[in-house]
Scaffold this active site. Structure first.
Site, mmCIF file in Angstrom:
data_model
loop_
_atom_site.group_PDB
_atom_site.id
_atom_site.type_symbol
_atom_site.label_atom_id
_atom_site.label_comp_id
_atom_site.label_asym_id
_atom_site.label_seq_id
_atom_site.Cartn_x
_atom_site.Cartn_y
_atom_site.Cartn_z
ATOM 1 N N GLY A 198 12.908 1.021 -0.073
ATOM 2 C CA GLY A 198 11.868 0.713 -1.106
ATOM 3 C C GLY A 198 10.500 1.569 -0.511
ATOM 4 C CB CYS A 236 -0.184 -7.833 11.074
ATOM 5 S SG CYS A 236 0.601 -6.587 12.121
ATOM 6 C CG ASP A 240 1.662 -3.972 0.167
ATOM 7 O OD1 ASP A 240 1.374 -3.965 1.248
ATOM 8 O OD2 ASP A 240 2.284 -2.941 -0.366
#
Ligand code: SPV
Ligand code: MN
Length: 626
Positions: A224, A275, A292
């Site tokens: 992806g 993270c 994101d």
């Protein structure tokens, strides 16, 4: 339209598909589709509108093609990428630059002419016998100042299906741009497939980004991050566009943090992959806007931001009902979910860190799997991959923020930077001001490497704004854009740094849910509802405030000893970090703004003074007395 393009399109498209394309009267679009057909030679072409029928057709095609297989729970499918194609390939991802253009040594680029020849060579006839899907999406909310239209051509129904979950539909929106040439284009082909239906010519995997023409080419890959054009590929284009137009395109989550008396303060947060970015945006009791990619623009009331996406392509490792109740529910109940690179047994997916008992056999990214199975090098194959993922729509989540699709975006109160840092930063600190935050927290962000990209894990790497992999400008200019962004603003967003990964004696110093407290503290700081302790690197919480917040948020007793261990200022490590960062900006970035060196030097001076007064490791209680 140019006659040649017209002929190609009439030849390749059925009349209804042709009509769907012509309903978007955009010559640049028609040219792109025609030239791509001519190059890739698909057997047929499907133009997808936003209609439920077209969307359902793509979903079904992914199954008919064997790119996805239905799982036991309704709506769930599994997709495998193959053993050598499980993460972003940074080495093969390059900017195509005309002669004379230089983005600096930190950014991977190649000569445009040569690169185009190479990649068009790999794309030539790549879709023979396959269907080309033409999909339109809108980056950012529909009908907004932030919206950017995009078109993706792909021969992978998995990619097209993933995009359905991840982006707002853009066919209708495309009509509104008329014949404008301001849209992003992506051309993807999975290339030759092997008997397991995965890209076979991995050594010819390439992701090339033409910044001037705003086109991304990607070939011989399915993962992806290399193929879903509107994720990191278009982010690179957006960073250029933002630079030209005076806004920011960032690798950031957006979340609403719920303070006292129904107050909601929005934060964006930049963390490198793996993270804690998604898990922060999903903190229990708060609301998510995106996990994101964010666009940020100045507005009359400060800075506003939108989620570019409308879904999550999330790391599934360690997802469990205790730490991630909302995600766990979303991926274990009926609804549209694509799993990738997990273990499947009897229609049930299992992932690393899965709290359920994992069977000793099944199918995974390397084919049939059984416990103890080894790869060609004799290395044991784990049952699932570290970078295995799930893909879902945000609308399926119970904690979606009510302003998630607001065309005007949400106001940014705070910005958080965080990386995987075993020994330097404290768990949370506030910058002294915008410039200090941009430089010592954003531009100085580092992280120990992870499985989201190919290569060795666990090495400390430079990750400015967690966006280095995607920055498409000379780095100094990118940092300068951040510095300028809040120019003249009375109350710019407050910048914080967090670190969830401090290690002492081999174990983590903070618990998984401690971040729930750090974020509440940050929210209170923005409104000056709690005090803080200034230290050489930033302002840290007072013990009593954390003790109260731990009780209130987690019903936990937070001890003085915990506080001291977590918030002790580590002078040698912080000094070394300042030196490392300065060295990078001096030797590897040619256009670093001078202010960066100045601010780092001031930080170093503060650290040295503190060391003279208290020594190398300074208890927060000592700093509090100062
Ligand atoms: C990341 O790795 O930062 C992701 C997934 O969000 S990818 O699409 O690979 O970029
Ligand atoms: Mn990401």
């Amino acid at each position: 339209m140019n006659d040649r393009y017209c002929d190609i399109l009439r030849d390749a498209l059925t009349p209804d598909n042709y009509q769907k394309l012509m309903d978007l009267p955009n010559p640049k679009l028609h040219k792109f589709v025609a030239e791509s057909i001519e190059l890739c030679k698909p057997e047929s072409v499907i133009i997808c509108t936003d209609s439920p029928d077209d969307i359902a057709r793509v979903r079904q095609l992914a199954i008919d093609n064997n790119e996805e297989t239905p799982l036991a729970i309704e709506g769930h499918t599994i997709h495998f990428d193959g053993p050598a194609d499980l993460a972003r390939d940074k080495d093969s991802t390059k900017y195509l630059l005309p002669p004379g253009v230089d983005l600096g040594s930190r950014l991977n680029s190649t000569d445009k002419q040569k690169g185009l020849e190479e990649i068009t060579g790999y794309l030539r006839n790549s879709m023979a016998g396959r269907i080309m899907l033409v999909r339109f999406f809108c980056l950012g909310p529909l009908n907004s100042e932030f919206s950017i239209s995009g078109v993706q051509l792909t021969d992978s129904a998995y990619v097209a299906h993933s995009e359905d979950l991840l982006y707002r539909p853009g066919y209708e929106q495309f009509k509104s741009i008329g014949n404008s040439s301001a849209f992003f284009r992506v051309l993807h082909s999975a290339g030759r497939l092997d008997e397991n239906n995965v890209s076979a010519d991995i050594h010819k995997r390439r992701v090339y980004i033409d910044l001037d023409d705003e086109i991304v080419y990607t070939v011989n890959t399915q993962y992806g991050g290399n193929t879903i054009g509107f994720k990191k590929l278009a982010l690179r284009l957006a960073i250029r566009k933002a630079d030209r137009e005076g806004w920011l395109a960032e690798h950031m989550f957006i979340m609403g943090v719920h303070g006292p008396k129904d107050r909601v303060t929005y934060f964006t947060g930049a963390f490198p992959s793996f993270c804690g970015k998604t898990s922060t945006s999903m903190i229990d009791g708060e609301t998510i806007v995106g996990d994101d990619i964010a666009y940020l623009r100045r507005s009359s009331d400060g800075i506003r931001t939108v989620n570019v996406e409308s879904g999550i392509f999330g790391v599934i490792k360690d997802v469990n009902p205790h730490d991630d109740p909302v995600i766990f529910k979303a991926i274990t109940t009926p609804g549209e979910v694509i799993f990738s690179n997990v273990l499947v047994n009897n229609g049930i997916p299992y992932w690393l860190g899965d709290p359920r008992t994992v069977p000793d056999r099944g199918v995974n990214y390397a084919g049939e799997w059984h416990a103890g199975k080894k790869d060609a090098d004799g290395k044991e194959i784990p049952f699932a991959h570290t970078n295995a993922r799930y893909t879902i729509r945000l609308s399926t989540l119970s904690n979606l923020d009510k302003n998630a699709d607001a065309p005007e975006g949400v106001p940014v109160g705070g910005i958080i930077y965080g990386g995987r840092d075993s020994d330097t930063w404290v768990p949370v600190q506030q910058s002294f001001d915008w410039t200090h935050g941009v430089i010592t927290m954003g531009a100085a962000l580092e992280s120990e490497t992870t499985a989201a990209t190919l290569g060795q894990a666990g090495v400390r790497s430079f990750q400015p704004m967690s966006n280095l992999d995607f920055v498409s400008l000379p780095l100094g200019r990118y940092v300068q854009n951040h510095l300028d962004f809040a120019d003249g603003m009375e109350t710019p967003p407050v910048i914080f740094a967090v670190n969830y990964f401090q290690v002492d004696d081999g174990s983590y110093l903070t618990g998984m849910t401690d971040k729930n407290v750090w974020i509440k503290w940050a929210e209170l700081r923005i409104h000056n509802d709690v005090d803080c302790i200034p230290t050489p690197t930033g302002c840290i919480p007072k013990y009593d405030d954390l003790k109260r917040l731990f009780k209130q948020v987690l019903n936990a007793d937070y001890t003085r000893d915990q506080y001291i261990r977590q918030f002790t200022l580590r002078v040698p490590e912080n000094l070394k970090k300042a030196g490392r960062i300065e060295e990078i900006y001096r030797t590897q970035v040619s256009d670093t703004p001078d202010i960066l060196f100045q601010v780092l030097e001031e930080q170093r001076n503060r650290l040295e003074e503190a060391r003279n007064a208290w020594g190398d490791y300074i208890s927060p209680f000592d700093l509090d007395k100062a």
